[in-house]
Scaffold this motif. Structure first.
Motif, PDB file in Angstrom:
ATOM      1  N   SER A 395       0.833  -1.203   0.000  1.00 19.12           N
ATOM      2  CA  SER A 395       0.000   0.000   0.000  1.00 19.12           C
ATOM      3  C   SER A 395       0.867   1.252   0.000  1.00 19.12           C
ATOM      4  O   SER A 395       1.986   1.257   0.502  1.00 19.12           O
ATOM      5  CB  SER A 395      -0.908   0.002   1.233  1.00 19.12           C
ATOM      6  OG  SER A 395      -1.847  -1.041   1.164  1.00 19.12           O
ATOM      7  N   LYS A 397       0.557   5.800   0.353  1.00 20.63           N
ATOM      8  CA  LYS A 397      -0.283   6.901   0.799  1.00 20.63           C
ATOM      9  C   LYS A 397      -0.728   7.751  -0.390  1.00 20.63           C
ATOM     10  O   LYS A 397       0.039   8.027  -1.301  1.00 20.63           O
ATOM     11  CB  LYS A 397       0.471   7.765   1.813  1.00 20.63           C
ATOM     12  CG  LYS A 397       0.631   7.107   3.174  1.00 20.63           C
ATOM     13  CD  LYS A 397       1.231   8.076   4.185  1.00 20.63           C
ATOM     14  CE  LYS A 397       1.315   7.439   5.570  1.00 20.63           C
ATOM     15  NZ  LYS A 397       1.870   8.375   6.571  1.00 20.63           N
ATOM     16  N   HIS A 398      -2.001   8.162  -0.327  1.00 26.64           N
ATOM     17  CA  HIS A 398      -2.546   9.035  -1.361  1.00 26.64           C
ATOM     18  C   HIS A 398      -1.928  10.423  -1.199  1.00 26.64           C
ATOM     19  O   HIS A 398      -2.001  11.014  -0.119  1.00 26.64           O
ATOM     20  CB  HIS A 398      -4.069   9.103  -1.201  1.00 26.64           C
ATOM     21  CG  HIS A 398      -4.781   9.637  -2.402  1.00 26.64           C
ATOM     22  ND1 HIS A 398      -4.661  10.939  -2.813  1.00 26.64           N
ATOM     23  CD2 HIS A 398      -5.615   9.035  -3.289  1.00 26.64           C
ATOM     24  CE1 HIS A 398      -5.405  11.128  -3.888  1.00 26.64           C
ATOM     25  NE2 HIS A 398      -5.985   9.988  -4.203  1.00 26.64           N
ATOM     26  N   ASN A 401      -4.388  13.020   0.033  1.00 22.03           N
ATOM     27  CA  ASN A 401      -5.033  12.716   1.307  1.00 22.03           C
ATOM     28  C   ASN A 401      -4.188  11.671   2.035  1.00 22.03           C
ATOM     29  O   ASN A 401      -4.451  10.475   1.944  1.00 22.03           O
ATOM     30  CB  ASN A 401      -6.457  12.204   1.088  1.00 22.03           C
ATOM     31  CG  ASN A 401      -7.182  11.916   2.382  1.00 22.03           C
ATOM     32  OD1 ASN A 401      -6.708  12.267   3.471  1.00 22.03           O
ATOM     33  ND2 ASN A 401      -8.336  11.267   2.300  1.00 22.03           N
ATOM     34  N   SER A 403      -4.090  10.485   4.829  1.00 19.06           N
ATOM     35  CA  SER A 403      -4.764   9.527   5.710  1.00 19.06           C
ATOM     36  C   SER A 403      -5.318   8.347   4.934  1.00 19.06           C
ATOM     37  O   SER A 403      -5.678   7.317   5.508  1.00 19.06           O
ATOM     38  CB  SER A 403      -5.899  10.219   6.466  1.00 19.06           C
ATOM     39  OG  SER A 403      -6.898  10.688   5.573  1.00 19.06           O
ATOM     40  N   GLN A 404      -5.401   8.493   3.616  1.00 25.16           N
ATOM     41  CA  GLN A 404      -5.895   7.410   2.758  1.00 25.16           C
ATOM     42  C   GLN A 404      -4.702   6.601   2.251  1.00 25.16           C
ATOM     43  O   GLN A 404      -3.707   7.151   1.805  1.00 25.16           O
ATOM     44  CB  GLN A 404      -6.678   7.984   1.580  1.00 25.16           C
ATOM     45  CG  GLN A 404      -7.188   6.932   0.595  1.00 25.16           C
ATOM     46  CD  GLN A 404      -7.872   7.568  -0.616  1.00 25.16           C
ATOM     47  OE1 GLN A 404      -8.313   8.714  -0.560  1.00 25.16           O
ATOM     48  NE2 GLN A 404      -7.944   6.827  -1.706  1.00 25.16           N
ATOM     49  N   GLN A 405      -4.818   5.305   2.310  1.00 21.09           N
ATOM     50  CA  GLN A 405      -3.734   4.444   1.872  1.00 21.09           C
ATOM     51  C   GLN A 405      -4.298   3.244   1.121  1.00 21.09           C
ATOM     52  O   GLN A 405      -5.363   2.735   1.446  1.00 21.09           O
ATOM     53  CB  GLN A 405      -2.925   3.973   3.094  1.00 21.09           C
ATOM     54  CG  GLN A 405      -1.605   3.309   2.746  1.00 21.09           C
ATOM     55  CD  GLN A 405      -0.654   3.273   3.936  1.00 21.09           C
ATOM     56  OE1 GLN A 405      -0.557   4.256   4.659  1.00 21.09           O
ATOM     57  NE2 GLN A 405       0.029   2.161   4.129  1.00 21.09           N
TER      58      GLN A 405
END
Length: 564
Positions: A395, A397-398, A401, A403-405
């Motif tokens: 995974s 990180k976006h 964002n 916090s989105q992964q």
């Protein structure tokens, strides 16, 4: 591609960049910049939009502002779009912003309360507040230098770095390595190599914003690579031609194909700029095909992997001084290569892409640069069919964002439906913050910060390696793939056995290959900026690359590794 079509894609891309920058600053980044000021919470919003004003001035011709901002003109922040369009300069924008909130009703958003608090702390004097906001903006020193000035500084640093290569300090390090006994067991970085590279040139007429090179070592008059070819052919079956734009050096590639018996896989990285039209494209691809056919029949079979850079940076849409749009490397040239390549079975085409937010879904194959390619091929009566896709192994990180992964789409295979037996490869990788890429906006590319955090926490379950295969440069350097400033000798002036022995014995090369955590400890013994380096690193590879850029650091770390 006509101006209307280009404008559609240009505005889409620039809106995304504009929105990402505004969201980044209004969410937290402007607060971070202001954290030492007691009124940071109240200043952050207006300063974020002052930033937006300067971003627009730097990146977008004025004629495109209305169309770019139009989708954001509705809702609670619509008035800001009007202020951006009307502002004659920073002071004028601030004055209009103050007057807007002074005239706004009491039930307005929180920004009115912020403005009134700022005004109260400045004696209810709009001019005094305007002066203060301007002063804070100047103190932040954002946009104080143009990209050209910033690139020049980075380029000067690169020039010094490469000019010191194989200087006195590097020679001390190499002498230290040579004094070591030859390993009795095969080391992880010993021959045979999975691949070896040849760098005929580092020149390129383009200045892509993600390029890892700004200053490029001159090598234009060094074309005799036969010795390097023979060294490479003894130690690997996979040869990669890489470097800058190799269009003017293709004869060397053909020569290698015709003469190197033991190489079964030839790869070359090109930017696609050569494919000005279909006849020219066919001429070059046919020359590659003929080079394969001229190899003796009793030699091992071989093939060519033709790698073409293909992403939002190489195919970026830009505006000239009068606002006319153009593509850095036109998408039509990539379409020429796709259309022609399917007619040469001995060639395998691979499109090399740099990951961005679209990679978090199948959007990467239906939007952005890939969609532009699909549209161009459709115009020529070709249709694309996606055969398969594969995600990244971990995974990420976006970038818009954090916090989105999630996993990103890394690889895909597709065909032109009229050539179902000729698959084309698509593979994507991250952009590390080398060279020009150090100045990219945070939202423009995916990085490996999450992996870096895990590795720094000594998570032993993560398998991460540093590419320590060798590249042979036309000027004689023999360097590591992932660290061109780790040079193990000069193939033009030294015996290749000596250079390869250094590679086997070099403790720094071995430590890099396994991402030895001691590298960070030893770096901190000679430099005091380890935390700062970690803070700007875009991933493990980038961090290691930065830590060993200076020759005295390389020597010190080598000495410390030997003292273990």
């Amino acid at each position: 591609m006509d101006q209307n079509n280009l404008q559609q894609h240009y505005l889409t891309t620039m809106r995304q960049r504009f929105k990402a920058e505004v969201n980044r600053l209004t969410t937290k980044d402007m607060l971070i910049l202001l954290d030492h000021r007691p009124d940071a919470q109240d200043l952050a919003f207006i300063l974020s939009y002052i930033y937006a004003l300067h971003w627009l001035k730097l990146n977008v011709p004025l004629k495109y502002w209305p169309a770019l901002l139009a989708p954001f003109s509705k809702g609670s922040r619509g008035f800001l779009m009007e202020l951006l369009l009307q502002a004659t300069d920073t002071a004028n924008f601030i004055a209009r912003y103050i007057q807007y909130w002074l005239a706004a009703p009491a039930n307005s958003p929180i920004q009115r309360d912020q403005l009134l608090r700022l005004l109260a702390s400045h004696k209810q004097d709009p001019k005094l507040l305007e002066h203060r906001i301007l002063q804070v903006w100047d103190e932040l020193k954002l946009f104080a230098e143009t990209p050209k000035q910033q690139y020049r500084q980075l380029g000067n640093q690169e020039r010094i770095r490469y000019r010191n290569l194989l200087g006195n300090i590097d020679q001390q390090r190499l002498a230290l390595i040579e004094s070591l006994p030859t390993p009795t067991t095969q080391a992880v970085n010993s021959s045979p190599f999975s691949k070896l590279g040849i760098v005929p040139t580092m020149g390129c007429r383009h200045s892509c914003r993600h390029c890892m090179h700004i200053w490029r070592p001159p090598m234009s008059k060094m074309q005799d690579l036969e010795t390097a070819f023979q060294i490479i052919a003894q130690h690997t079956s996979n040869l990669l031609f890489t470097g800058g734009d190799l269009t003017n050096h293709l004869e060397l590639f053909y020569q290698a194909i015709r003469t190197l018996k033991n190489i079964s896989n030839f790869a070359i990285l090109l930017n696609g700029d050569f494919a000005t039209d279909l006849p020219t494209t066919h001429k070059i691809l046919q020359a590659m095909d003929i080079a394969i056919q001229t190899r003796p029949k009793d030699w091992p079979q071989t093939k060519i992997l033709l790698q073409i850079s293909f992403d939002e940076m190489h195919q970026e849409i830009l505006a000239n001084k009068v606002g006319l749009l153009y593509e850095r490397i036109p998408i039509a040239r990539i379409a020429n290569i796709v259309e022609a390549s399917v007619q040469y079975p001995r060639l395998q085409l691979g499109l090399l892409h740099k990951q961005n937010v679209l990679n978090f879904s199948m959007d990467v194959l239906y939007k952005g640069v890939f969609a532009r390619l699909t549209q161009e091929l459709y115009r020529r009566n070709y249709q694309i069919k996606i055969l398969d896709t594969a995600p990244s192994p971990r995974s990420k990180k976006h970038p818009l964002n954090p916090s989105q992964q999630g996993k990103v789409l890394k690889d895909a295979t597709f065909i032109l439906t009229s050539y179902p037996k000729r698959p084309i490869l698509f593979t994507s990788s991250v952009i590390d913050g080398y060279g020009r890429a150090a100045l990219l906006e945070p939202g423009e590319a995916i990085n490996e910060r999450a992996l870096l955090s895990q590795l720094l926490a000594n998570n032993s379950s993560i398998q991460e390696t540093f590419d320590t295969d060798l590249m042979f440069w036309a000027n004689g350097w023999v360097t590591l793939f992932s660290a061109a400033h780790v040079c193990l000798g000069n193939w033009r002036t030294e015996d290749s056995k000596t250079i390869l022995a250094r590679h086997r014995k070099d403790p720094l090369t071995a430590a890099l290959q396994r991402f030895d955590p001691n590298l960070l400890t030893y770096y901190a013994e000679i430099r005091k900026d380890l935390d700062a380096q970690i803070a700007i690193a875009t991933g493990p590879q980038h961090l290691l690359h930065m830590l060993i850029e200076e020759p005295d650091v390389r020597l010190h770390i080598t000495q410390r590794l030997l003292s273990q």
